[in-house]
Design a protein around this motif. Structure first.
Motif, PDB file in Angstrom:
ATOM      1  N   ALA A 249       0.828  -1.199   0.000  1.00  0.00           N
ATOM      2  CA  ALA A 249       0.000   0.000   0.000  1.00  0.00           C
ATOM      3  C   ALA A 249       0.867   1.256   0.000  1.00  0.00           C
ATOM      4  CB  ALA A 249      -0.927  -0.024   1.211  1.00  0.00           C
ATOM      5  N   LEU A 250       1.958   1.265   0.757  1.00  0.00           N
ATOM      6  CA  LEU A 250       2.863   2.414   0.765  1.00  0.00           C
ATOM      7  C   LEU A 250       3.582   2.575  -0.577  1.00  0.00           C
ATOM      8  CD1 LEU A 250       4.422   2.086   4.334  1.00  0.00           C
ATOM      9  CD2 LEU A 250       2.925   3.922   3.535  1.00  0.00           C
ATOM     10  N   ALA A 251       3.907   1.442  -1.201  1.00  0.00           N
ATOM     11  CA  ALA A 251       4.614   1.500  -2.477  1.00  0.00           C
ATOM     12  C   ALA A 251       3.752   2.099  -3.578  1.00  0.00           C
ATOM     13  CB  ALA A 251       5.078   0.098  -2.876  1.00  0.00           C
ATOM     14  N   ALA A 252       2.418   2.026  -3.406  1.00  0.00           N
ATOM     15  CA  ALA A 252       1.509   2.561  -4.424  1.00  0.00           C
ATOM     16  C   ALA A 252       1.374   4.077  -4.330  1.00  0.00           C
ATOM     17  CB  ALA A 252       0.144   1.886  -4.293  1.00  0.00           C
ATOM     18  N   LEU A 253       1.903   4.694  -3.282  1.00  0.00           N
ATOM     19  CA  LEU A 253       1.787   6.141  -3.085  1.00  0.00           C
ATOM     20  C   LEU A 253       2.956   6.863  -3.747  1.00  0.00           C
ATOM     21  CD1 LEU A 253       0.802   6.246   0.714  1.00  0.00           C
ATOM     22  CD2 LEU A 253      -0.745   6.309  -1.246  1.00  0.00           C
ATOM     23  N   ASP A 254       2.726   8.112  -4.068  1.00  0.00           N
ATOM     24  CA  ASP A 254       3.830   8.941  -4.549  1.00  0.00           C
ATOM     25  C   ASP A 254       4.738   9.281  -3.372  1.00  0.00           C
ATOM     26  OD1 ASP A 254       3.080  11.880  -3.519  1.00  0.00           O
ATOM     27  OD2 ASP A 254       1.239  10.849  -4.193  1.00  0.00           O
ATOM     28  N   PRO A 255       5.980   9.708  -3.633  1.00  0.00           N
ATOM     29  CA  PRO A 255       6.927   9.944  -2.537  1.00  0.00           C
ATOM     30  C   PRO A 255       6.415  10.908  -1.471  1.00  0.00           C
ATOM     31  CG  PRO A 255       8.076   9.891  -4.617  1.00  0.00           C
ATOM     32  CD  PRO A 255       6.619   9.847  -4.960  1.00  0.00           C
ATOM     33  N   ARG A 256       5.774  12.020  -1.894  1.00  0.00           N
ATOM     34  CA  ARG A 256       5.314  12.996  -0.906  1.00  0.00           C
ATOM     35  C   ARG A 256       4.208  12.404  -0.020  1.00  0.00           C
ATOM     36  NH1 ARG A 256       2.753  18.780  -2.659  1.00  0.00           N
ATOM     37  NH2 ARG A 256       1.206  17.357  -3.568  1.00  0.00           N
ATOM     38  N   SER A 257       3.248  11.733  -0.643  1.00  0.00           N
ATOM     39  CA  SER A 257       2.159  11.134   0.145  1.00  0.00           C
ATOM     40  C   SER A 257       2.699  10.073   1.112  1.00  0.00           C
ATOM     41  CB  SER A 257       1.109  10.517  -0.787  1.00  0.00           C
ATOM     42  OG  SER A 257       0.510  11.491  -1.616  1.00  0.00           O
ATOM     43  N   ARG A 258       3.668   9.261   0.600  1.00  0.00           N
ATOM     44  CA  ARG A 258       4.251   8.238   1.461  1.00  0.00           C
ATOM     45  C   ARG A 258       4.992   8.861   2.624  1.00  0.00           C
ATOM     46  NH1 ARG A 258       6.381   5.547  -2.213  1.00  0.00           N
ATOM     47  NH2 ARG A 258       8.535   6.319  -2.164  1.00  0.00           N
ATOM     48  N   ARG A 259       5.708   9.972   2.389  1.00  0.00           N
ATOM     49  CA  ARG A 259       6.430  10.666   3.458  1.00  0.00           C
ATOM     50  C   ARG A 259       5.457  11.188   4.514  1.00  0.00           C
ATOM     51  NH1 ARG A 259      10.841  11.907   6.611  1.00  0.00           N
ATOM     52  NH2 ARG A 259      10.816  14.132   7.195  1.00  0.00           N
ATOM     53  N   ILE A 260       4.337  11.742   4.065  1.00  0.00           N
ATOM     54  CA  ILE A 260       3.364  12.298   5.004  1.00  0.00           C
ATOM     55  C   ILE A 260       2.745  11.188   5.858  1.00  0.00           C
ATOM     56  CG2 ILE A 260       1.109  13.427   5.168  1.00  0.00           C
ATOM     57  CD1 ILE A 260       1.919  15.078   2.698  1.00  0.00           C
ATOM     58  N   VAL A 261       2.339  10.067   5.221  1.00  0.00           N
ATOM     59  CA  VAL A 261       1.722   8.959   5.973  1.00  0.00           C
ATOM     60  C   VAL A 261       2.714   8.362   6.959  1.00  0.00           C
ATOM     61  CG1 VAL A 261       0.761   6.644   5.763  1.00  0.00           C
ATOM     62  CG2 VAL A 261       0.042   8.436   4.177  1.00  0.00           C
ATOM     63  N   GLU A 262       3.953   8.136   6.531  1.00  0.00           N
ATOM     64  CA  GLU A 262       4.949   7.538   7.417  1.00  0.00           C
ATOM     65  C   GLU A 262       5.235   8.432   8.616  1.00  0.00           C
ATOM     66  OE1 GLU A 262       7.544   4.883   4.184  1.00  0.00           O
ATOM     67  OE2 GLU A 262       8.225   6.890   4.798  1.00  0.00           O
ATOM     68  N   GLN A 263       5.384   9.735   8.397  1.00  0.00           N
ATOM     69  CA  GLN A 263       5.697  10.641   9.491  1.00  0.00           C
ATOM     70  C   GLN A 263       4.502  10.861  10.412  1.00  0.00           C
ATOM     71  OE1 GLN A 263       8.704  11.686  10.286  1.00  0.00           O
ATOM     72  NE2 GLN A 263       9.460  10.487   8.533  1.00  0.00           N
ATOM     73  N   ARG A 264       3.305  10.783   9.882  1.00  0.00           N
ATOM     74  CA  ARG A 264       2.113  11.019  10.707  1.00  0.00           C
ATOM     75  C   ARG A 264       1.704   9.774  11.508  1.00  0.00           C
ATOM     76  NH1 ARG A 264      -0.714  14.789  12.535  1.00  0.00           N
ATOM     77  NH2 ARG A 264      -2.735  14.259  11.631  1.00  0.00           N
ATOM     78  N   TRP A 265       1.879   8.556  10.931  1.00  0.00           N
ATOM     79  CA  TRP A 265       1.296   7.371  11.543  1.00  0.00           C
ATOM     80  C   TRP A 265       2.276   6.232  11.832  1.00  0.00           C
ATOM     81  CZ3 TRP A 265      -3.372   8.324  13.233  1.00  0.00           C
ATOM     82  CH2 TRP A 265      -4.138   9.290  12.591  1.00  0.00           C
ATOM     83  N   LEU A 266       3.368   6.178  11.180  1.00  0.00           N
ATOM     84  CA  LEU A 266       4.246   5.013  11.312  1.00  0.00           C
ATOM     85  C   LEU A 266       5.502   5.285  12.129  1.00  0.00           C
ATOM     86  CD1 LEU A 266       4.016   3.549   7.689  1.00  0.00           C
ATOM     87  CD2 LEU A 266       2.648   2.988   9.712  1.00  0.00           C
ATOM     88  N   ASN A 267       5.903   6.529  12.257  1.00  0.00           N
ATOM     89  CA  ASN A 267       7.109   6.858  13.019  1.00  0.00           C
ATOM     90  C   ASN A 267       6.716   7.305  14.418  1.00  0.00           C
ATOM     91  OD1 ASN A 267       8.622   6.225  10.809  1.00  0.00           O
ATOM     92  ND2 ASN A 267       8.964   8.331  10.147  1.00  0.00           N
ATOM     93  N   VAL A 268       6.576   6.385  15.331  1.00  0.00           N
ATOM     94  CA  VAL A 268       6.211   6.693  16.710  1.00  0.00           C
ATOM     95  C   VAL A 268       7.460   7.069  17.487  1.00  0.00           C
ATOM     96  CG1 VAL A 268       5.109   5.840  18.805  1.00  0.00           C
ATOM     97  CG2 VAL A 268       4.282   5.091  16.561  1.00  0.00           C
ATOM     98  N   LYS A 269       7.378   8.124  18.266  1.00  0.00           N
ATOM     99  CA  LYS A 269       8.531   8.590  19.039  1.00  0.00           C
ATOM    100  C   LYS A 269       8.803   7.661  20.216  1.00  0.00           C
ATOM    101  CE  LYS A 269       7.636  13.412  17.771  1.00  0.00           C
ATOM    102  NZ  LYS A 269       7.289  14.772  18.263  1.00  0.00           N
ATOM    103  N   ASP A 270       9.989   7.804  20.827  1.00  0.00           N
ATOM    104  CA  ASP A 270      10.386   6.953  21.950  1.00  0.00           C
ATOM    105  C   ASP A 270       9.453   7.102  23.144  1.00  0.00           C
ATOM    106  OD1 ASP A 270      12.472   6.045  20.439  1.00  0.00           O
ATOM    107  OD2 ASP A 270      13.927   7.471  21.272  1.00  0.00           O
ATOM    108  N   ASP A 271       8.866   8.281  23.341  1.00  0.00           N
ATOM    109  CA  ASP A 271       7.977   8.483  24.485  1.00  0.00           C
ATOM    110  C   ASP A 271       6.562   7.986  24.218  1.00  0.00           C
ATOM    111  OD1 ASP A 271       7.133  10.287  22.640  1.00  0.00           O
ATOM    112  OD2 ASP A 271       7.400  12.074  23.893  1.00  0.00           O
ATOM    113  N   GLY A 272       6.335   7.366  23.060  1.00  0.00           N
ATOM    114  CA  GLY A 272       5.028   6.806  22.756  1.00  0.00           C
ATOM    115  C   GLY A 272       4.087   7.770  22.059  1.00  0.00           C
ATOM    116  N   SER A 273       4.488   9.012  21.891  1.00  0.00           N
ATOM    117  CA  SER A 273       3.642   9.991  21.226  1.00  0.00           C
ATOM    118  C   SER A 273       3.697   9.801  19.710  1.00  0.00           C
ATOM    119  CB  SER A 273       4.085  11.409  21.588  1.00  0.00           C
ATOM    120  OG  SER A 273       5.431  11.621  21.190  1.00  0.00           O
TER     121      SER A 273
END
Length: 311
Positions: A249-273
């Motif tokens: 599903a991520l591979a089907a996105l353009d680079p900008r959309s994939r960057r936004i989804v990954e940073q918003r939902w997939l990259n969880v910080k160490d403190d859990g936020s």
């Protein structure tokens, strides 16, 4: 019911012609009275009847050998009343052992039938107790059987030797080691058998209480849901979605959309936020926060369509 009827107070022994009138075990007192009046065999008579049974298959001789030793079964059964099982059942099982002994008895060995039959009578009673004392059989090996039939008496002996500790139910380390030496077993086997005998049967799925309340039993927490077919399929589906499905599903996105989804939902910080905010991404791409939200919404919709193939 008096299970310890004294044979010395009974009338004179019956004759063999009266032996077949022994009452059934349903009336235990009458049965014990009758078997204690059975004629005793002399050593010569015992050998004669045993040879007739062995050489000629004489069933009447076998009956006389059995009937004359029924009182032995009654006496042995009294030794096992502490296990909480009906004496009539113990006597019945002991009678089976007596009949097995009579069938196998060899009169030319120079041993009285009473000595030979004792082993068979106890063996049948032991097996009956092990089968019926608890729902789950406690003793299967030779060492476990030895412990089962000696633990209570030896434990009581320890208490009698130390009256000031008579309130203590568990065995001390010294007592465990002494019992293990006496019975030639391992100390850990003594501990295991004591814990088995101290426990009781537990109903896995109890019936509801009289007041309608739902009863709680071990079935509530013993059920293994991990290997339940539906749960296994759901777990496999989740794994597929989280690995192959998400990657596709991520591979089907353009680079900008994939960057936004990954940073918003997939990259969880160490403190859990969560990951980056809309404003942080807006600053990174030089657009408004609303535009980032629109791109994110479109990307999520496209990913849901891609993941539908794995649902």
């Amino acid at each position: 019911m008096n299970p310890t009827a004294n044979a010395t107070t009974l009338p004179a022994p019956t004759t063999w012609s009266q032996a077949l009138t022994i009452p059934p075990l349903g009336n235990l007192d009458a049965y014990i009275t009758a078997v204690n009046r059975m004629p005793m065999l002399t050593p010569e008579e015992e050998v004669s009847y045993a040879r007739k049974l062995r050489d000629e298959g004489d069933l009447e001789a076998a009956a006389k050998l059995v009937l004359s030793h029924l009182r032995l079964v009654v006496a042995v059964s009294r030794q096992y009343l502490g296990y909480g099982l009906p004496q009539a059942d113990l006597i019945q099982e002991g009678n089976v052992g007596l009949m097995k002994a009579v069938r196998r008895f060899d009169p030319d060995r120079g041993v009285r039938l009473v000595s030979y039959a004792l082993h068979w009578i106890k063996a049948e009673i032991h097996e009956y107790i092990l089968r019926n004392w608890r729902m789950v059989k406690l003793a299967t090996t030779k060492a476990q059987r030895k412990l089962f039939f000696n633990l209570r008496s030896m434990k009581q002996g320890f208490k009698d030797d130390a009256e000031h500790e008579s309130h203590r139910e568990t065995l001390s380390t010294r007592e465990i080691e002494a019992m293990a030496r006496e019975l030639k077993v391992k100390p850990e086997e003594v501990v295991e058998m004591e814990s088995r005998m101290a426990g009781g049967d537990v109903v896995l799925d109890p019936t509801p209480a009289a007041d309608g309340e739902e009863a709680f039993g071990p079935i509530a927490y013993l059920a293994d849901t991990q290997n339940e077919p539906t749960a296994v399929l759901e777990a496999q589906q989740r794994d597929a979605l989280a690995s192959v499905g998400l990657a596709n599903a991520l591979a089907a996105l353009d680079p900008r959309s994939r960057r936004i989804v990954e940073q918003r939902w997939l990259n969880v910080k160490d403190d859990g936020s969560g990951g980056m905010t809309l404003h942080e991404l807006a600053a990174e791409f030089g657009v408004s926060a609303e535009r980032i939200r629109q791109i994110e919404a479109a990307a999520m919709k496209k990913m849901r369509q891609s993941l539908a193939a794995y649902a």
